[in-house]
Design a protein around this motif. Structure first.
Motif, mmCIF file in Angstrom:
data_model
loop_
_atom_site.group_PDB
_atom_site.id
_atom_site.type_symbol
_atom_site.label_atom_id
_atom_site.label_comp_id
_atom_site.label_asym_id
_atom_site.label_seq_id
_atom_site.Cartn_x
_atom_site.Cartn_y
_atom_site.Cartn_z
ATOM 1 N N ALA A 52 39.963 41.820 35.681
ATOM 2 C CA ALA A 52 41.014 41.689 36.434
ATOM 3 C C ALA A 52 42.252 41.514 35.412
ATOM 4 C CB ALA A 52 40.911 40.587 37.331
ATOM 5 N N GLU A 53 42.339 40.965 34.596
ATOM 6 C CA GLU A 53 43.693 40.712 33.687
ATOM 7 C C GLU A 53 43.687 41.932 32.920
ATOM 8 O OE1 GLU A 53 45.330 37.525 30.559
ATOM 9 O OE2 GLU A 53 43.154 37.679 30.768
ATOM 10 N N VAL A 58 46.492 43.423 38.847
ATOM 11 C CA VAL A 58 46.068 42.397 39.625
ATOM 12 C C VAL A 58 46.675 41.088 39.468
ATOM 13 C CG1 VAL A 58 43.816 41.014 40.127
ATOM 14 C CG2 VAL A 58 43.753 43.265 39.560
ATOM 15 N N ASP A 59 47.260 40.465 40.479
ATOM 16 C CA ASP A 59 48.172 39.273 40.108
ATOM 17 C C ASP A 59 47.312 38.110 40.567
ATOM 18 O OD1 ASP A 59 50.277 40.777 39.568
ATOM 19 O OD2 ASP A 59 50.827 41.128 41.741
ATOM 20 N N ALA A 60 46.414 37.840 41.330
ATOM 21 C CA ALA A 60 45.467 36.860 41.533
ATOM 22 C C ALA A 60 44.017 37.281 41.907
ATOM 23 C CB ALA A 60 46.044 36.030 42.637
ATOM 24 N N LEU A 61 42.955 36.461 41.532
ATOM 25 C CA LEU A 61 41.663 36.954 41.824
ATOM 26 C C LEU A 61 41.133 35.344 42.252
ATOM 27 C CD1 LEU A 61 39.182 38.560 42.277
ATOM 28 C CD2 LEU A 61 38.515 38.237 39.738
ATOM 29 N N GLU A 72 39.680 30.589 40.533
ATOM 30 C CA GLU A 72 40.529 31.346 40.804
ATOM 31 C C GLU A 72 41.356 31.466 39.481
ATOM 32 O OE1 GLU A 72 43.889 29.171 43.016
ATOM 33 O OE2 GLU A 72 42.651 27.459 42.652
ATOM 34 N N GLU A 73 42.017 32.781 39.368
ATOM 35 C CA GLU A 73 42.836 32.985 37.929
ATOM 36 C C GLU A 73 44.122 33.756 38.729
ATOM 37 O OE1 GLU A 73 42.360 32.198 34.838
ATOM 38 O OE2 GLU A 73 40.665 30.991 35.145
ATOM 39 N N TYR A 74 45.266 33.545 37.998
ATOM 40 C CA TYR A 74 46.539 34.053 38.299
ATOM 41 C C TYR A 74 46.940 34.778 37.038
ATOM 42 C CZ TYR A 74 46.169 31.167 42.292
ATOM 43 O OH TYR A 74 45.648 30.682 43.630
ATOM 44 N N TYR A 75 47.528 36.045 37.472
ATOM 45 C CA TYR A 75 48.120 36.918 36.268
ATOM 46 C C TYR A 75 49.687 37.067 36.432
ATOM 47 C CZ TYR A 75 42.816 37.148 36.337
ATOM 48 O OH TYR A 75 41.627 36.920 36.512
#
Length: 139
Positions: A52-53, A58-61, A72-75
């Motif tokens: 995703a990164e 992608v801003d969030a997964l 959860e991860e945010y980018y």
């Protein structure tokens, strides 16, 4: 349950009609758990987050399993509290949730007026167009 399904739709309409209310933030939070407690492989999740990164757009997964937020991860400068427009995603999720709510009897019909589910949110000066909006309109 019905509030978790219909309330985001009402907030979307409020935004479109530029109304003053409801102004409160939607406050539902998923209960949290660990990936292993929900039968997920952490290495697989790490791989998904890395991909995703790498994609860059992608801003969030977020991963939800068995009704729990397990990862959860945010980018790209986003975090859990950053507002974000997700247009088509919202339509897809809401359509699926409305289908589930219909199946489970939580919503009688897609022709039901939205305001009927939230009579306590009616206020003086409310845009009269709200009284005619049905679940079908929002879908």
């Amino acid at each position: 349950m019905i509030r978790r399904i219909v309330y985001p739709l009402i907030l979307s309409v409020c935004t479109l009609l530029s109304c003053d209310k409801p102004s409160q933030q939607f406050d539902f939070q998923w209960p949290e758990s660990t990936p292993s407690a929900q039968g997920l492989d952490q290495a697989m999740l790490n791989s998904a987050f890395a991909r995703a990164e790498e994609l860059g757009f992608v801003d969030a997964l977020l991963v939800i399993k068995n009704g729990y937020l397990v990862a959860e991860e945010y980018y790209n400068g986003y975090d859990r509290h950053t507002p974000h427009q997700i247009w088509s995603d919202t339509k897809s999720f809401m359509s699926a949730l409305v289908g589930i709510a219909l199946h489970d009897g939580l919503i009688e019909s897609i022709d039901k007026k939205i305001i009927d589910y939230f009579p306590e949110d009616v206020y003086d000066g409310m845009d009269p167009r709200f009284f005619d909006i049905t679940v079908r309109h929002l879908l």
